[in-house]
Write a protein that holds these residues in place. Structure first.
Motif, PDB file in Angstrom:
ATOM      1  N   GLU A   2       0.850  -1.185   0.000  1.00 43.36           N
ATOM      2  CA  GLU A   2       0.000   0.000   0.000  1.00 43.36           C
ATOM      3  C   GLU A   2       0.891   1.242   0.000  1.00 43.36           C
ATOM      4  O   GLU A   2       1.925   1.271   0.658  1.00 43.36           O
ATOM      5  CB  GLU A   2      -0.890  -0.004   1.245  1.00 43.36           C
ATOM      6  N   ILE A   3       0.477   2.251  -0.732  1.00 42.71           N
ATOM      7  CA  ILE A   3       1.202   3.526  -0.767  1.00 42.71           C
ATOM      8  C   ILE A   3       0.444   4.515   0.116  1.00 42.71           C
ATOM      9  O   ILE A   3      -0.767   4.667  -0.026  1.00 42.71           O
ATOM     10  CB  ILE A   3       1.284   4.095  -2.200  1.00 42.71           C
ATOM     11  N   PHE A   4       1.162   5.152   1.030  1.00 42.51           N
ATOM     12  CA  PHE A   4       0.560   6.174   1.890  1.00 42.51           C
ATOM     13  C   PHE A   4       1.178   7.510   1.516  1.00 42.51           C
ATOM     14  O   PHE A   4       2.391   7.682   1.586  1.00 42.51           O
ATOM     15  CB  PHE A   4       0.811   5.878   3.370  1.00 42.51           C
ATOM     16  N   GLU A   5       0.346   8.447   1.081  1.00 41.14           N
ATOM     17  CA  GLU A   5       0.811   9.780   0.693  1.00 41.14           C
ATOM     18  C   GLU A   5       0.892  10.660   1.934  1.00 41.14           C
ATOM     19  O   GLU A   5      -0.132  10.984   2.544  1.00 41.14           O
ATOM     20  CB  GLU A   5      -0.143  10.410  -0.330  1.00 41.14           C
ATOM     21  N   LEU A   6       2.088  11.022   2.297  1.00 38.27           N
ATOM     22  CA  LEU A   6       2.335  11.855   3.473  1.00 38.27           C
ATOM     23  C   LEU A   6       1.922  13.292   3.179  1.00 38.27           C
ATOM     24  O   LEU A   6       2.267  13.842   2.137  1.00 38.27           O
ATOM     25  CB  LEU A   6       3.827  11.778   3.815  1.00 38.27           C
ATOM     26  N   LYS A   7       1.172  13.897   4.082  1.00 41.27           N
ATOM     27  CA  LYS A   7       0.700  15.264   3.869  1.00 41.27           C
ATOM     28  C   LYS A   7       1.616  16.302   4.516  1.00 41.27           C
ATOM     29  O   LYS A   7       1.613  17.455   4.146  1.00 41.27           O
ATOM     30  CB  LYS A   7      -0.717  15.412   4.392  1.00 41.27           C
ATOM     31  N   HIS A  10       6.162  14.373   8.560  1.00 40.52           N
ATOM     32  CA  HIS A  10       6.204  13.024   9.133  1.00 40.52           C
ATOM     33  C   HIS A  10       4.852  12.679   9.732  1.00 40.52           C
ATOM     34  O   HIS A  10       3.973  13.521   9.844  1.00 40.52           O
ATOM     35  CB  HIS A  10       7.301  12.919  10.202  1.00 40.52           C
ATOM     36  N   ILE A  11       4.707  11.394  10.120  1.00 38.68           N
ATOM     37  CA  ILE A  11       3.507  10.925  10.802  1.00 38.68           C
ATOM     38  C   ILE A  11       3.957   9.959  11.896  1.00 38.68           C
ATOM     39  O   ILE A  11       4.931   9.218  11.715  1.00 38.68           O
ATOM     40  CB  ILE A  11       2.520  10.239   9.827  1.00 38.68           C
ATOM     41  N   ALA A  12       3.266   9.987  13.024  1.00 37.59           N
ATOM     42  CA  ALA A  12       3.585   9.060  14.116  1.00 37.59           C
ATOM     43  C   ALA A  12       3.220   7.640  13.678  1.00 37.59           C
ATOM     44  O   ALA A  12       2.193   7.422  13.027  1.00 37.59           O
ATOM     45  CB  ALA A  12       2.823   9.432  15.376  1.00 37.59           C
ATOM     46  N   LEU A  13       4.057   6.691  14.019  1.00 37.78           N
ATOM     47  CA  LEU A  13       3.856   5.300  13.610  1.00 37.78           C
ATOM     48  C   LEU A  13       2.486   4.772  14.011  1.00 37.78           C
ATOM     49  O   LEU A  13       1.790   4.169  13.198  1.00 37.78           O
ATOM     50  CB  LEU A  13       4.975   4.427  14.196  1.00 37.78           C
ATOM     51  N   CYS A  14       2.078   5.001  15.250  1.00 31.98           N
ATOM     52  CA  CYS A  14       0.776   4.487  15.701  1.00 31.98           C
ATOM     53  C   CYS A  14      -0.375   5.111  14.899  1.00 31.98           C
ATOM     54  O   CYS A  14      -1.364   4.440  14.606  1.00 31.98           O
ATOM     55  CB  CYS A  14       0.594   4.699  17.202  1.00 31.98           C
ATOM     56  N   ALA A  50       7.237   6.872  16.803  1.00 32.82           N
ATOM     57  CA  ALA A  50       8.378   7.088  15.906  1.00 32.82           C
ATOM     58  C   ALA A  50       7.904   7.903  14.710  1.00 32.82           C
ATOM     59  O   ALA A  50       6.805   7.688  14.189  1.00 32.82           O
ATOM     60  CB  ALA A  50       8.935   5.752  15.442  1.00 32.82           C
ATOM     61  N   LYS A  51       8.705   8.854  14.286  1.00 32.20           N
ATOM     62  CA  LYS A  51       8.344   9.713  13.157  1.00 32.20           C
ATOM     63  C   LYS A  51       8.658   8.998  11.848  1.00 32.20           C
ATOM     64  O   LYS A  51       9.809   8.725  11.539  1.00 32.20           O
ATOM     65  CB  LYS A  51       9.100  11.033  13.244  1.00 32.20           C
ATOM     66  N   ILE A  52       7.620   8.681  11.113  1.00 39.68           N
ATOM     67  CA  ILE A  52       7.767   8.002   9.835  1.00 39.68           C
ATOM     68  C   ILE A  52       7.772   9.068   8.748  1.00 39.68           C
ATOM     69  O   ILE A  52       6.875   9.898   8.674  1.00 39.68           O
ATOM     70  CB  ILE A  52       6.621   6.988   9.613  1.00 39.68           C
ATOM     71  N   ARG A  53       8.802   9.018   7.924  1.00 34.91           N
ATOM     72  CA  ARG A  53       9.000  10.041   6.893  1.00 34.91           C
ATOM     73  C   ARG A  53       8.916   9.419   5.492  1.00 34.91           C
ATOM     74  O   ARG A  53       8.953   8.206   5.336  1.00 34.91           O
ATOM     75  CB  ARG A  53      10.352  10.711   7.092  1.00 34.91           C
ATOM     76  N   SER A  54       8.847  10.277   4.516  1.00 32.33           N
ATOM     77  CA  SER A  54       8.781   9.852   3.127  1.00 32.33           C
ATOM     78  C   SER A  54       9.964   8.949   2.788  1.00 32.33           C
ATOM     79  O   SER A  54      11.092   9.200   3.194  1.00 32.33           O
ATOM     80  CB  SER A  54       8.799  11.092   2.226  1.00 32.33           C
ATOM     81  N   GLY A  55       9.678   7.865   2.077  1.00 27.08           N
ATOM     82  CA  GLY A  55      10.713   6.930   1.665  1.00 27.08           C
ATOM     83  C   GLY A  55      10.853   5.727   2.572  1.00 27.08           C
ATOM     84  O   GLY A  55      11.544   4.769   2.229  1.00 27.08           O
ATOM     85  N   GLN A  56      10.177   5.747   3.718  1.00 21.20           N
ATOM     86  CA  GLN A  56      10.275   4.618   4.643  1.00 21.20           C
ATOM     87  C   GLN A  56       9.205   3.572   4.337  1.00 21.20           C
ATOM     88  O   GLN A  56       8.156   3.885   3.756  1.00 21.20           O
ATOM     89  CB  GLN A  56      10.160   5.085   6.090  1.00 21.20           C
TER      90      GLN A  56
END
Length: 68
Positions: A2-7, A10-14, A50-56
């Motif tokens: 699945e692809i998640f488009e970050l707005k 970063h986004i918190a893992l939970c 954890a801060k999830i960033r683009s490319g992870q």
């Protein structure tokens, strides 16, 4: 996969687990992380926010999410 488009930056893992539907709630997402059920870029991640960033890439319960 699945692809998640970050707005944002970063986004918190939970929160990511909740938004893609792997976890029913943020609390369940935190529990999954605490139990060692989640990997980020192939490594077990135990930090619930954890801060999830683009490319992870995040994997949990047989599902793979690529963040971009």
């Amino acid at each position: 996969m699945e692809i998640f488009e970050l707005k944002g930056e970063h986004i918190a893992l939970c929160d990511l687990l909740k938004l893609v539907g792997i976890a029913d709630s943020g609390g369940q997402g935190k529990a999954m992380v605490a139990e060692g059920m989640v990997t980020v870029d192939g490594e077990i991640e135990l930090r619930k926010t954890a801060k999830i960033r683009s490319g992870q890439t995040v994997e949990c319960m047989g599902q793979t999410i690529h963040v971009r």
